[in-house]
Design a protein around this motif. Structure first.
Motif, PDB file in Angstrom:
ATOM      1  N   MET A 102       0.824  -1.210   0.000  1.00 27.27           N
ATOM      2  CA  MET A 102       0.000   0.000   0.000  1.00 27.27           C
ATOM      3  C   MET A 102       0.860   1.262   0.000  1.00 27.27           C
ATOM      4  SD  MET A 102      -3.355  -0.667   2.377  1.00 27.27           S
ATOM      5  CE  MET A 102      -3.878   1.023   2.021  1.00 27.27           C
ATOM      6  N   VAL A 103       1.914   1.270   0.797  1.00 23.79           N
ATOM      7  CA  VAL A 103       2.780   2.454   0.846  1.00 23.79           C
ATOM      8  C   VAL A 103       3.406   2.702  -0.512  1.00 23.79           C
ATOM      9  CG1 VAL A 103       4.896   3.417   1.836  1.00 23.79           C
ATOM     10  CG2 VAL A 103       3.216   2.294   3.328  1.00 23.79           C
ATOM     11  N   ARG A 104       3.868   1.652  -1.154  1.00 19.25           N
ATOM     12  CA  ARG A 104       4.476   1.823  -2.481  1.00 19.25           C
ATOM     13  C   ARG A 104       3.456   2.385  -3.470  1.00 19.25           C
ATOM     14  NH1 ARG A 104       9.416   0.034  -2.856  1.00 19.25           N
ATOM     15  NH2 ARG A 104      10.220  -1.434  -1.299  1.00 19.25           N
ATOM     16  N   GLY A 105       2.239   1.874  -3.410  1.00 19.27           N
ATOM     17  CA  GLY A 105       1.210   2.379  -4.299  1.00 19.27           C
ATOM     18  C   GLY A 105       0.825   3.819  -3.996  1.00 19.27           C
ATOM     19  N   LEU A 106       0.689   4.144  -2.717  1.00 16.96           N
ATOM     20  CA  LEU A 106       0.271   5.485  -2.313  1.00 16.96           C
ATOM     21  C   LEU A 106       1.322   6.546  -2.641  1.00 16.96           C
ATOM     22  CD1 LEU A 106      -1.335   4.644   1.141  1.00 16.96           C
ATOM     23  CD2 LEU A 106      -2.543   5.479  -0.880  1.00 16.96           C
ATOM     24  N   LEU A 107       2.597   6.142  -2.607  1.00 19.34           N
ATOM     25  CA  LEU A 107       3.665   7.116  -2.817  1.00 19.34           C
ATOM     26  C   LEU A 107       4.235   7.096  -4.233  1.00 19.34           C
ATOM     27  CD1 LEU A 107       5.487   6.972   0.627  1.00 19.34           C
ATOM     28  CD2 LEU A 107       3.693   8.532  -0.170  1.00 19.34           C
ATOM     29  N   THR A 108       3.638   6.286  -5.103  1.00 16.70           N
ATOM     30  CA  THR A 108       3.967   6.380  -6.526  1.00 16.70           C
ATOM     31  C   THR A 108       3.510   7.751  -7.013  1.00 16.70           C
ATOM     32  OG1 THR A 108       3.737   3.999  -6.894  1.00 16.70           O
ATOM     33  CG2 THR A 108       3.476   5.434  -8.820  1.00 16.70           C
ATOM     34  N   GLU A 109       4.334   8.406  -7.799  1.00 13.72           N
ATOM     35  CA  GLU A 109       3.973   9.749  -8.278  1.00 13.72           C
ATOM     36  C   GLU A 109       2.782   9.710  -9.237  1.00 13.72           C
ATOM     37  OE1 GLU A 109       4.996  12.546  -7.218  1.00 13.72           O
ATOM     38  OE2 GLU A 109       6.527  11.744  -5.868  1.00 13.72           O
ATOM     39  N   PRO A 110       1.803  10.602  -9.067  1.00 11.94           N
ATOM     40  CA  PRO A 110       1.743  11.608  -7.996  1.00 11.94           C
ATOM     41  C   PRO A 110       1.345  10.979  -6.666  1.00 11.94           C
ATOM     42  CG  PRO A 110      -0.231  11.711  -9.343  1.00 11.94           C
ATOM     43  CD  PRO A 110       0.666  10.703 -10.005  1.00 11.94           C
ATOM     44  N   ALA A 111       2.061  11.304  -5.619  1.00  9.86           N
ATOM     45  CA  ALA A 111       1.841  10.705  -4.311  1.00  9.86           C
ATOM     46  C   ALA A 111       0.472  11.081  -3.762  1.00  9.86           C
ATOM     47  CB  ALA A 111       2.935  11.142  -3.339  1.00  9.86           C
ATOM     48  N   TYR A 112      -0.147  10.135  -3.065  1.00 13.82           N
ATOM     49  CA  TYR A 112      -1.481  10.354  -2.511  1.00 13.82           C
ATOM     50  C   TYR A 112      -1.425  11.005  -1.139  1.00 13.82           C
ATOM     51  CZ  TYR A 112      -6.407   9.470  -1.519  1.00 13.82           C
ATOM     52  OH  TYR A 112      -7.732   9.628  -1.237  1.00 13.82           O
ATOM     53  N   ALA A 113      -0.333  10.837  -0.407  1.00 17.06           N
ATOM     54  CA  ALA A 113      -0.217  11.376   0.951  1.00 17.06           C
ATOM     55  C   ALA A 113       1.081  12.159   1.093  1.00 17.06           C
ATOM     56  CB  ALA A 113      -0.251  10.249   1.980  1.00 17.06           C
ATOM     57  N   SER A 114       1.035  13.179   1.931  1.00 18.16           N
ATOM     58  CA  SER A 114       2.246  13.967   2.162  1.00 18.16           C
ATOM     59  C   SER A 114       3.128  13.326   3.221  1.00 18.16           C
ATOM     60  CB  SER A 114       1.883  15.393   2.582  1.00 18.16           C
ATOM     61  OG  SER A 114       1.052  15.382   3.726  1.00 18.16           O
ATOM     62  N   GLU A 115       2.518  12.568   4.133  1.00 18.21           N
ATOM     63  CA  GLU A 115       3.279  11.854   5.169  1.00 18.21           C
ATOM     64  C   GLU A 115       2.675  10.478   5.374  1.00 18.21           C
ATOM     65  OE1 GLU A 115       3.284  13.970   8.828  1.00 18.21           O
ATOM     66  OE2 GLU A 115       4.551  15.605   8.108  1.00 18.21           O
ATOM     67  N   VAL A 116       3.536   9.483   5.527  1.00 21.10           N
ATOM     68  CA  VAL A 116       3.100   8.130   5.867  1.00 21.10           C
ATOM     69  C   VAL A 116       3.888   7.676   7.083  1.00 21.10           C
ATOM     70  CG1 VAL A 116       2.993   5.721   5.148  1.00 21.10           C
ATOM     71  CG2 VAL A 116       2.479   7.531   3.497  1.00 21.10           C
ATOM     72  N   HIS A 117       3.178   7.354   8.156  1.00 19.71           N
ATOM     73  CA  HIS A 117       3.805   6.900   9.396  1.00 19.71           C
ATOM     74  C   HIS A 117       3.642   5.394   9.513  1.00 19.71           C
ATOM     75  CE1 HIS A 117       4.220  11.063  10.816  1.00 19.71           C
ATOM     76  NE2 HIS A 117       3.038  11.255  10.255  1.00 19.71           N
ATOM     77  N   VAL A 118       4.734   4.698   9.751  1.00 16.39           N
ATOM     78  CA  VAL A 118       4.696   3.242   9.885  1.00 16.39           C
ATOM     79  C   VAL A 118       5.243   2.844  11.249  1.00 16.39           C
ATOM     80  CG1 VAL A 118       4.900   2.852   7.406  1.00 16.39           C
ATOM     81  CG2 VAL A 118       6.965   2.951   8.801  1.00 16.39           C
ATOM     82  N   SER A 119       4.696   1.750  11.766  1.00 14.40           N
ATOM     83  CA  SER A 119       5.152   1.274  13.070  1.00 14.40           C
ATOM     84  C   SER A 119       6.515   0.616  12.935  1.00 14.40           C
ATOM     85  CB  SER A 119       4.133   0.301  13.669  1.00 14.40           C
ATOM     86  OG  SER A 119       3.878  -0.769  12.784  1.00 14.40           O
ATOM     87  N   PRO A 120       7.288   0.555  14.017  1.00 11.53           N
ATOM     88  CA  PRO A 120       8.658   0.042  13.944  1.00 11.53           C
ATOM     89  C   PRO A 120       8.755  -1.470  13.805  1.00 11.53           C
ATOM     90  CG  PRO A 120       8.106   0.608  16.205  1.00 11.53           C
ATOM     91  CD  PRO A 120       6.955   1.069  15.360  1.00 11.53           C
ATOM     92  N   ARG A 121       7.663  -2.176  14.078  1.00 13.92           N
ATOM     93  CA  ARG A 121       7.715  -3.634  13.948  1.00 13.92           C
ATOM     94  C   ARG A 121       7.947  -3.999  12.480  1.00 13.92           C
ATOM     95  NH1 ARG A 121       4.116  -7.985  17.274  1.00 13.92           N
ATOM     96  NH2 ARG A 121       5.123  -9.841  16.446  1.00 13.92           N
ATOM     97  N   SER A 122       8.583  -5.136  12.232  1.00 14.86           N
ATOM     98  CA  SER A 122       9.081  -5.478  10.891  1.00 14.86           C
ATOM     99  C   SER A 122      10.053  -4.393  10.465  1.00 14.86           C
ATOM    100  CB  SER A 122       7.938  -5.626   9.880  1.00 14.86           C
ATOM    101  OG  SER A 122       7.066  -6.661  10.256  1.00 14.86           O
ATOM    102  N   ALA A 123      11.105  -4.262  11.247  1.00 14.06           N
ATOM    103  CA  ALA A 123      12.063  -3.167  11.093  1.00 14.06           C
ATOM    104  C   ALA A 123      12.660  -3.095   9.690  1.00 14.06           C
ATOM    105  CB  ALA A 123      13.178  -3.317  12.126  1.00 14.06           C
ATOM    106  N   HIS A 124      12.899  -4.239   9.073  1.00 14.75           N
ATOM    107  CA  HIS A 124      13.522  -4.236   7.747  1.00 14.75           C
ATOM    108  C   HIS A 124      12.612  -3.570   6.723  1.00 14.75           C
ATOM    109  CE1 HIS A 124      15.777  -5.449   4.232  1.00 14.75           C
ATOM    110  NE2 HIS A 124      14.695  -6.034   3.746  1.00 14.75           N
ATOM    111  N   ILE A 125      11.315  -3.916   6.733  1.00 15.71           N
ATOM    112  CA  ILE A 125      10.378  -3.319   5.780  1.00 15.71           C
ATOM    113  C   ILE A 125      10.251  -1.829   6.045  1.00 15.71           C
ATOM    114  CG2 ILE A 125       7.966  -3.240   5.040  1.00 15.71           C
ATOM    115  CD1 ILE A 125       7.807  -6.230   5.503  1.00 15.71           C
ATOM    116  N   ALA A 126      10.106  -1.458   7.326  1.00 19.21           N
ATOM    117  CA  ALA A 126       9.981  -0.047   7.683  1.00 19.21           C
ATOM    118  C   ALA A 126      11.197   0.743   7.222  1.00 19.21           C
ATOM    119  CB  ALA A 126       9.786   0.098   9.190  1.00 19.21           C
TER     120      ALA A 126
END
Length: 261
Positions: free
Chosen positions: A18-42
């Motif tokens: 979802m983050v990759r899709g949302l931030l594909t240009e033109p980006a849908y959100a100005s900020e995306v906050h993700v939790s620290p769990r699954s540290a590698h993906i984050a």
């Protein structure tokens, strides 16, 4: 349309897609906050996209987001959600599978605007189809950006689409069966794969074209009278293949609805 700040509690495969899709240009959100769990993906998302912020904990995600997605496994959902404090009227989108709406509201314990959704991995390429319940213009707009949103009027509609999405593995299983058969019959596996994948992709594209005929009409169109396609479909049907698929869907729906199959 865009949303200023979106947050994800849970940073697994669907969050990443979802983050990759949302931030594909033109980006849908100005900020995306993700939790620290699954540290590698984050960390990977934060490195790739400047607008991704890794929160210190799940509560920080909720506090900093206009729209919060609960992207957590159903086995731990209650524990995680009960520990969070939400704002009255905050938009919360639950991606938690097979979990009743009322249970989610009880765990949240605040009068939030709750929507349920079933995004699929293809949202990463903005090609996903996502069922949402109840209908919601803002959430539908977000998922329309990621492909197509199907707004369900009732829980029954939502559960039926959830059951239908369970055929994805079977789809690839059919491709695998055909590719294995080709290899055993004398065709090199790379050539088998190179033929089967585009064949199935072309059929899906045909079915999804604007103004396309019903699936039943397409089946007849591709099954010439007395031809090879008709032979395979007839054989599969007579051997119980189509009935087995229907029975499998009945069983999945029963599981989703919490009743015995």
């Amino acid at each position: 349309m865009s949303v200023k700040s979106i947050g994800f509690v849970g940073t697994g495969a669907i969050t990443e897609a979802m983050v990759r899709g949302l931030l594909t240009e033109p980006a849908y959100a100005s900020e995306v906050h993700v939790s620290p769990r699954s540290a590698h993906i984050a960390a990977t998302l934060a490195e790739e996209f400047a607008s991704v912020r890794i929160a210190g904990d799940n509560q920080s995600v909720v506090d900093r987001s206009d729209m919060v997605f609960l992207a957590i496994r159903p086995q731990i959902a209650e524990e995680v959600v009960r520990a969070l404090s939400f704002r009255t009227g905050q938009v919360v989108v639950s991606l938690v599978a097979a979990t009743e709406r009322q249970a989610l509201l009880d765990w949240i314990g605040t009068d939030v605007h709750l929507v349920q959704a079933i995004p699929l991995p293809f949202v990463a390429q903005r090609q996903g189809v996502t069922a949402i319940l109840p209908p919601d213009a803002a959430v539908a707009a977000l998922f329309d950006t990621l492909g197509t949103a199907v707004q369900c009027q009732t829980k029954k509609e939502y559960d039926l689409l959830a059951a239908a999405s369970a055929v994805m593995s079977t789809y690839f299983g059919i491709m695998q069966t055909v590719a294995v058969w080709l290899e055993k019959s004398g065709l090199e596996r790379p050539k088998a794969n190179a033929y089967i994948a585009p064949l199935f992709a072309s059929l899906a594209q045909k079915a999804n074209s604007p103004g396309t005929e019903p699936f039943s009409a397409l089946s007849r169109e591709f099954a010439t009278k007395g031809g090879l396609n008709e032979q395979v479909l007839s054989h599969v049907d007579k051997k119980g293949g189509l009935a087995a698929l229907t029975a499998a869907l009945d069983g999945v729906l029963a599981r989703i609805e919490g009743r015995s199959s």
